[in-house]
Design an enzyme around this catalytic site. Structure first.
Site, mmCIF file in Angstrom:
data_model
loop_
_atom_site.group_PDB
_atom_site.id
_atom_site.type_symbol
_atom_site.label_atom_id
_atom_site.label_comp_id
_atom_site.label_asym_id
_atom_site.label_seq_id
_atom_site.Cartn_x
_atom_site.Cartn_y
_atom_site.Cartn_z
ATOM 1 N N CYS A 72 0.811 -1.224 0.000
ATOM 2 C CA CYS A 72 0.000 0.000 0.000
ATOM 3 C C CYS A 72 0.844 1.274 0.000
ATOM 4 O O CYS A 72 0.675 2.142 -0.853
ATOM 5 C CB CYS A 72 -1.011 -0.003 1.142
ATOM 6 S SG CYS A 72 -0.313 0.108 2.807
ATOM 7 N N HIS A 125 -3.059 1.333 6.812
ATOM 8 C CA HIS A 125 -3.219 1.239 5.364
ATOM 9 C C HIS A 125 -3.318 2.637 4.771
ATOM 10 O O HIS A 125 -3.764 3.572 5.436
ATOM 11 C CB HIS A 125 -4.486 0.433 5.037
ATOM 12 C CG HIS A 125 -4.645 0.106 3.584
ATOM 13 N ND1 HIS A 125 -3.757 -0.683 2.894
ATOM 14 C CD2 HIS A 125 -5.599 0.475 2.688
ATOM 15 C CE1 HIS A 125 -4.163 -0.801 1.641
ATOM 16 N NE2 HIS A 125 -5.277 -0.100 1.481
ATOM 17 N N HIS A 137 -5.557 1.645 -4.486
ATOM 18 C CA HIS A 137 -4.667 1.110 -3.456
ATOM 19 C C HIS A 137 -4.212 -0.296 -3.806
ATOM 20 O O HIS A 137 -4.727 -0.932 -4.729
ATOM 21 C CB HIS A 137 -5.347 1.146 -2.082
ATOM 22 C CG HIS A 137 -6.487 0.192 -1.932
ATOM 23 N ND1 HIS A 137 -6.667 -0.574 -0.812
ATOM 24 C CD2 HIS A 137 -7.517 -0.121 -2.744
ATOM 25 C CE1 HIS A 137 -7.758 -1.311 -0.931
ATOM 26 N NE2 HIS A 137 -8.289 -1.046 -2.094
#
Length: 161
Positions: A72, A125, A137
């Site tokens: 990520c 994240h 993402h």
């Protein structure tokens, strides 16, 4: 371009008359070609958004920063680097580096941080806001870079400056 009283003005403005043209040019200049830090940041963010979108389908790999595999924060690091901005490596470090923006003023290209608590340590994240409640993402092992709806209310937004 027409010239009146030694000042060059666009044809549309020359039809307004000298005083009106000069006033419109003075006022219109900032509207036609704004330069503010937020406009620059938005431009950089949108460039990074396009870079991330171009990586659609690239496999997730923990610790990878591209150009063919990403985690990520590796995707956000790569996208912003290609857009001309440097970010730290991890989601938490990126969270500490950006300027926070409220949900009401988020724009395409802002970073979206998912967290389990209030501190930077709780950031787990990160993705790039694509508008309409969606992000680009690299989700997790076994998945690929993709566009997805934001699934949590525990998010914060940040703008790269």
């Amino acid at each position: 371009m027409a010239t009146r009283t030694g000042v060059t003005v666009p044809p549309l403005l020359s039809r307004l008359g000298t005083v009106s043209a000069l006033t419109a040019a003075a006022v219109g200049t900032s509207l036609l070609a704004p330069w503010t830090p937020s406009a620059e940041a938005a431009s950089t963010g949108v460039k990074a958004l396009h870079v991330a979108a171009s990586k659609k389908g690239s496999p997730y790999k923990w610790g990878a920063t591209g150009p063919h595999r990403f985690d990520c924060s590796g995707l956000t690091l790569y996208a912003f680097k290609r857009a001309g901005k440097k970010l730290p490596r991890t989601a938490a470090a990126q969270y500490n580096k950006v300027r926070r923006v409220p949900t009401t003023t988020r724009t395409r290209g802002d970073l979206v941080f998912f967290r389990s608590g209030r501190s930077a340590r709780s950031v787990y994240h990160v993705g790039i806001y694509a508008g309409h409640g969606r992000i680009w993402h690299a989700p997790k092992t076994g998945t690929v870079v993709r566009l997805e709806r934001i699934w949590s209310k525990r998010v914060s937004y940040g703008r790269v400056h």
